[in-house]
Design a protein around this motif. Structure first.
Motif, PDB file in Angstrom:
ATOM      1  N   ALA A  90       0.825  -1.207   0.000  1.00  0.00           N
ATOM      2  CA  ALA A  90       0.000   0.000   0.000  1.00  0.00           C
ATOM      3  C   ALA A  90       0.858   1.254   0.000  1.00  0.00           C
ATOM      4  N   LYS A  91       2.130   1.117   0.394  1.00  0.00           N
ATOM      5  CA  LYS A  91       3.045   2.255   0.448  1.00  0.00           C
ATOM      6  C   LYS A  91       3.949   2.332  -0.788  1.00  0.00           C
ATOM      7  N   ALA A  92       3.707   1.504  -1.785  1.00  0.00           N
ATOM      8  CA  ALA A  92       4.593   1.418  -2.949  1.00  0.00           C
ATOM      9  C   ALA A  92       4.725   2.738  -3.698  1.00  0.00           C
ATOM     10  N   LYS A 137      10.769   1.023   0.596  1.00  0.00           N
ATOM     11  CA  LYS A 137      11.897   0.181   0.204  1.00  0.00           C
ATOM     12  C   LYS A 137      11.448  -1.167  -0.323  1.00  0.00           C
ATOM     13  N   THR A 138      10.254  -1.610   0.039  1.00  0.00           N
ATOM     14  CA  THR A 138       9.746  -2.910  -0.382  1.00  0.00           C
ATOM     15  C   THR A 138       8.428  -2.713  -1.109  1.00  0.00           C
TER      16      THR A 138
END
Length: 51
Positions: free
Chosen positions: A7-9, A15-16
């Protein structure tokens, strides 16, 4: 599929981009039918990420 997009891409500090599927114990999975054309599109999209 064994991983999902985080969800944070979209964030610059992420970083992942790919993370394990939610709510799955190790070795637990489910099969989801996927049309061939969609599988081809996903493969084409993912190839540049692994190069």
């Amino acid at each position: 599929m064994r991983r999902q997009v985080s969800a944070k891409a979209h964030r610059n500090d992420c970083k992942t981009r790919f993370i394990p599927l939610k709510h799955r114990a190790e070795g637990e999975y489910r099969d989801v039918p996927l049309p061939a054309f969609l599988a081809e599109e996903i493969d084409a999209h993912q190839l540049p990420l692994y190069r």
